[in-house]
Every structure is written in C-alpha cells, then in structure tokens.
Enzyme design. Structure first.
Site, PDB file in Angstrom:
ATOM      1  N   LYS A  13       0.851  -1.184   0.000  1.00  0.00           N
ATOM      2  CA  LYS A  13       0.000   0.000   0.000  1.00  0.00           C
ATOM      3  C   LYS A  13       0.886   1.233   0.000  1.00  0.00           C
ATOM      4  O   LYS A  13       1.849   1.317   0.769  1.00  0.00           O
ATOM      5  CB  LYS A  13      -0.896   0.019   1.243  1.00  0.00           C
ATOM      6  CG  LYS A  13      -2.112   0.933   1.119  1.00  0.00           C
ATOM      7  CD  LYS A  13      -3.160   0.335   0.197  1.00  0.00           C
ATOM      8  CE  LYS A  13      -4.499   1.052   0.336  1.00  0.00           C
ATOM      9  NZ  LYS A  13      -5.540   0.427  -0.508  1.00  0.00           N
ATOM     10  N   THR A  58      -4.381  -5.095   0.591  1.00  0.00           N
ATOM     11  CA  THR A  58      -3.732  -3.792   0.760  1.00  0.00           C
ATOM     12  C   THR A  58      -4.530  -2.897   1.702  1.00  0.00           C
ATOM     13  O   THR A  58      -3.961  -2.033   2.369  1.00  0.00           O
ATOM     14  CB  THR A  58      -3.519  -3.091  -0.593  1.00  0.00           C
ATOM     15  OG1 THR A  58      -4.783  -2.773  -1.193  1.00  0.00           O
ATOM     16  CG2 THR A  58      -2.726  -3.979  -1.543  1.00  0.00           C
ATOM     17  N   ASP A  59      -5.836  -3.098   1.788  1.00  0.00           N
ATOM     18  CA  ASP A  59      -6.619  -2.334   2.751  1.00  0.00           C
ATOM     19  C   ASP A  59      -6.240  -2.718   4.182  1.00  0.00           C
ATOM     20  O   ASP A  59      -6.206  -1.864   5.083  1.00  0.00           O
ATOM     21  CB  ASP A  59      -8.118  -2.577   2.521  1.00  0.00           C
ATOM     22  CG  ASP A  59      -8.973  -1.647   3.360  1.00  0.00           C
ATOM     23  OD1 ASP A  59      -8.924  -0.423   3.121  1.00  0.00           O
ATOM     24  OD2 ASP A  59      -9.671  -2.138   4.272  1.00  0.00           O
ATOM     25  N   HIS A 111      21.906  28.127 -10.512  1.00  0.00           N
ATOM     26  CA  HIS A 111      22.655  29.284 -10.997  1.00  0.00           C
ATOM     27  C   HIS A 111      21.955  30.613 -10.705  1.00  0.00           C
ATOM     28  O   HIS A 111      20.743  30.751 -10.886  1.00  0.00           O
ATOM     29  CB  HIS A 111      22.876  29.171 -12.515  1.00  0.00           C
ATOM     30  CG  HIS A 111      23.545  27.895 -12.921  1.00  0.00           C
ATOM     31  ND1 HIS A 111      24.772  27.515 -12.436  1.00  0.00           N
ATOM     32  CD2 HIS A 111      23.148  26.897 -13.749  1.00  0.00           C
ATOM     33  CE1 HIS A 111      25.121  26.357 -12.963  1.00  0.00           C
ATOM     34  NE2 HIS A 111      24.143  25.950 -13.754  1.00  0.00           N
ATOM     35  N   ARG A 116      31.776  34.071  -6.942  1.00  0.00           N
ATOM     36  CA  ARG A 116      30.440  33.781  -7.463  1.00  0.00           C
ATOM     37  C   ARG A 116      29.539  33.373  -6.298  1.00  0.00           C
ATOM     38  O   ARG A 116      30.002  33.083  -5.188  1.00  0.00           O
ATOM     39  CB  ARG A 116      30.470  32.676  -8.508  1.00  0.00           C
ATOM     40  CG  ARG A 116      30.852  31.307  -7.955  1.00  0.00           C
ATOM     41  CD  ARG A 116      30.660  30.202  -8.977  1.00  0.00           C
ATOM     42  NE  ARG A 116      30.947  28.882  -8.411  1.00  0.00           N
ATOM     43  CZ  ARG A 116      30.721  27.726  -9.019  1.00  0.00           C
ATOM     44  NH1 ARG A 116      30.214  27.739 -10.253  1.00  0.00           N
ATOM     45  NH2 ARG A 116      31.001  26.583  -8.437  1.00  0.00           N
ATOM     46  N   GLN A 171      31.837  20.092  -6.477  1.00  0.00           N
ATOM     47  CA  GLN A 171      32.380  18.752  -6.248  1.00  0.00           C
ATOM     48  C   GLN A 171      33.235  18.711  -4.980  1.00  0.00           C
ATOM     49  O   GLN A 171      33.110  17.781  -4.166  1.00  0.00           O
ATOM     50  CB  GLN A 171      33.208  18.307  -7.457  1.00  0.00           C
ATOM     51  CG  GLN A 171      32.401  17.901  -8.668  1.00  0.00           C
ATOM     52  CD  GLN A 171      32.004  19.065  -9.564  1.00  0.00           C
ATOM     53  OE1 GLN A 171      32.079  20.235  -9.166  1.00  0.00           O
ATOM     54  NE2 GLN A 171      31.593  18.758 -10.771  1.00  0.00           N
ATOM     55  N   PHE A 216      35.138  28.963  -9.586  1.00  0.00           N
ATOM     56  CA  PHE A 216      35.241  27.815 -10.488  1.00  0.00           C
ATOM     57  C   PHE A 216      36.271  28.154 -11.555  1.00  0.00           C
ATOM     58  O   PHE A 216      36.040  29.019 -12.396  1.00  0.00           O
ATOM     59  CB  PHE A 216      33.881  27.498 -11.111  1.00  0.00           C
ATOM     60  CG  PHE A 216      33.835  26.174 -11.827  1.00  0.00           C
ATOM     61  CD1 PHE A 216      34.297  25.013 -11.225  1.00  0.00           C
ATOM     62  CD2 PHE A 216      33.310  26.091 -13.106  1.00  0.00           C
ATOM     63  CE1 PHE A 216      34.237  23.797 -11.888  1.00  0.00           C
ATOM     64  CE2 PHE A 216      33.242  24.883 -13.780  1.00  0.00           C
ATOM     65  CZ  PHE A 216      33.711  23.735 -13.163  1.00  0.00           C
TER      66      PHE A 216
END
Length: 307
Positions: free
Chosen positions: A16, A62-63, A265, A181, A237, A164
C-alpha cells in the site's frame, strides 16, 4: 521474489502506497508533539497462487496493510522516530504473516516544526518548514535489517567564497573562470546505517531523530564554514566531498552517504543599450534561475575489513 516459469523469470511484490497518518503525543506537562507521515509498504511474500491459479488465500489485502499503519500508530504510546515506526511495521508484517519474507517500508515526514512565540516554544503550535526527513527500512523474517535515512530539499546559499577555475575549455565553452560567485544548491543526502539486524538497533528513544538533526547540522556547518570568515569552495564537487567526509568522520554508525547537489545558478545581470549602460554587474545584481542547473552527485562509503 523471483521464480522461473517456462523459461521466464517472474517477480512480484504488493503493498500500500501513500498512507497518510498524523500522530499527536501529549506529555504530562501539557506539551504536545506532532508528526505527519506518508507511509508506503511493499511486502515480499509467497502469493504466487494468486497470479497462477486465481487463488488469493495468501494475499494480505492492501486495505489491511493500510489499516495496520493506523493501528500501529495508535499502539505507539510514546513518541518515536519515523525510522523506529518503520521498524515496528516491518517487524509486524514479517512476524504476523507466515508467507511474508520481507517488508520494505518507506516513510516521508512532513516538516512540521514547533512554533516560538516571544522566544518561547509553544506547547501545541506548529508551522510548516522546508526540508523533509525520509527513511527506507527493509526488515526480513530472519531478523536481518537495513536502515537508510534522507534529507530532501535542504536549500543552501552563500553569496561569496565560491569560484570555479581550471575546467576544460573548448570551442563550445563560453563560461568565464571566476573566484567570486554565488553558490546555491538544494541538497539531497541519503545515508545508510551500519545496523544489520533487529537486535543491533539502539534502544535510546528518538536516537534516529537526533542523528538526523546532527547529520543536517554537520552538512550545513561544512558547507558554510565559520560564521565570519566562511570557507572557500573551488567547486561544488569539492564542497560535496568535504561534506560527505565530515559525516563519516563524525558518525561511526553511518556506513555510507550519497549526496546530490545541483548547482542552482544565479546569473550576473548586465544591461545596456547601444548608447547607454543601464546595469553594470559588480557582484551585486543577479538573475535567479532554477533550470537548467548543474547536476552533481557522489557517494562515499567505508570499506569493510575482510578479516
């Protein structure tokens, strides 16, 4: 579960999904605690006759699975973490039903947070936060166990101390190198605990909740660095690896961690006409974007000794 049938492989599971449950606990001093969980359950069980011979005798409806979530929430008279609740459910399904060999429980906790009024925590007031706490628990009939937890949607931004440089340049590259940045991301962190059996689970109440908060704090602290000077990030990274490394160094009960950190960005704004400079970018005015974004992810794991 996989079976070979007439030269084919057959696998099945059932359960479920998206069972929503809210739970309030009231302490003797009048303080209320509240959680809202979205629970999904998959059972691995021997109900092949339902597929092959129209025989439903081994199927847990499932109930019934849905109703069990509410019944077990009611039985938990003391506040517990979503990981512990997942373990409670997994133990029930694998012990109560002979045909169930394993249960996979996934829970997402809606980020309700206690509200503060005039600096004081409210006894029964909550507001909706941002990042989500999730877990996936696998319980096997043998008592074997796997527990992972996640933070989803942890939005972080620092306005400086990021750059960077030195990346591959070719005829398609227009991105300038920079040592100044904005760095923004939305972290998804998933870590796997070292516990491998039900008997190895810590008995301390809310241990998993405390660990979740501790992991989040270490991730945030490592991303930003000290309050005044911060820490320079030469790439998403590098920052990602430092965050993963800090988690394994701090928490011996975490065996591995995966981090997904999209580079969201903020683009410099320069506006001009043929005759007039309207806006000159001086690390001050940006165009926020959410797509396209850089996609960076990695995992770090402990290497088990072979001895």
């Amino acid at each position: 579960m996989a079976d070979e049938i007439d030269g084919t492989k057959f696998e099945q599971r059932h359960g479920k999904a998206r069972v929503r449950v809210g739970r309030v606990w009231r302490s003797d001093d009048g303080r209320h605690s509240f959680v809202e969980w979205n629970v999904s359950i998959s059972l691995l069980s021997d109900c092949r006759p339902a597929y092959f011979r129209d025989d439903n005798s081994n199927i847990v409806a499932t109930d019934t699975i849905k109703n069990t979530v509410y019944a077990k929430a009611k039985e938990c008279s003391e506040q517990l973490s979503l990981e512990d609740f997942a373990i409670v459910l997994g133990k029930h399904f694998t012990s109560f039903y002979q045909q169930v060999t394993a249960a996979i429980i996934k829970i997402v906790e809606k980020p309700w947070e206690r509200i503060y009024i005039d600096g004081q925590p409210h006894d029964h007031g909550f507001k909706l936060g941002s990042e989500k706490h999730t877990t996936e628990v696998i319980v096997k009939k043998s008592g074997a166990l796997s527990v992972s937890s996640s933070i989803e949607g942890l939005a972080l931004l620092k306005a400086t101390k990021s750059g960077f440089e030195g990346f591959v340049r070719d005829k398609y590259t227009i991105l300038p190198e920079t040592r100044e940045r904005m760095l923004a991301t939305e972290v998804t962190a998933t870590w796997i605990y070292s516990f491998e059996s039900l008997s190895s689970i810590p008995s301390k109440p809310l241990q998993f909740t405390e660990r979740y908060l501790d992991v989040k704090k270490v991730l945030v602290d490592t991303f930003f660095g000290p309050p005044k000077e911060g820490v320079y990030s030469p790439s998403v990274q590098r920052t990602l690896y430092q965050m993963a490394e800090a988690i394994l160094a701090r928490f011996p009960d975490v065996s591995s961690i995966q981090l997904k950190m999209p580079n969201i960005h903020f683009l410099p704004v320069n506006l001009s006409t043929k005759d007039n400079l309207i806006v000159k970018f001086e690390d001050d005015v940006y165009l926020p974007t959410d797509e396209p974004h850089g996609s960076i992810e990695a995992s770090l794991s402990r290497i088990r000794s072979k001895i």
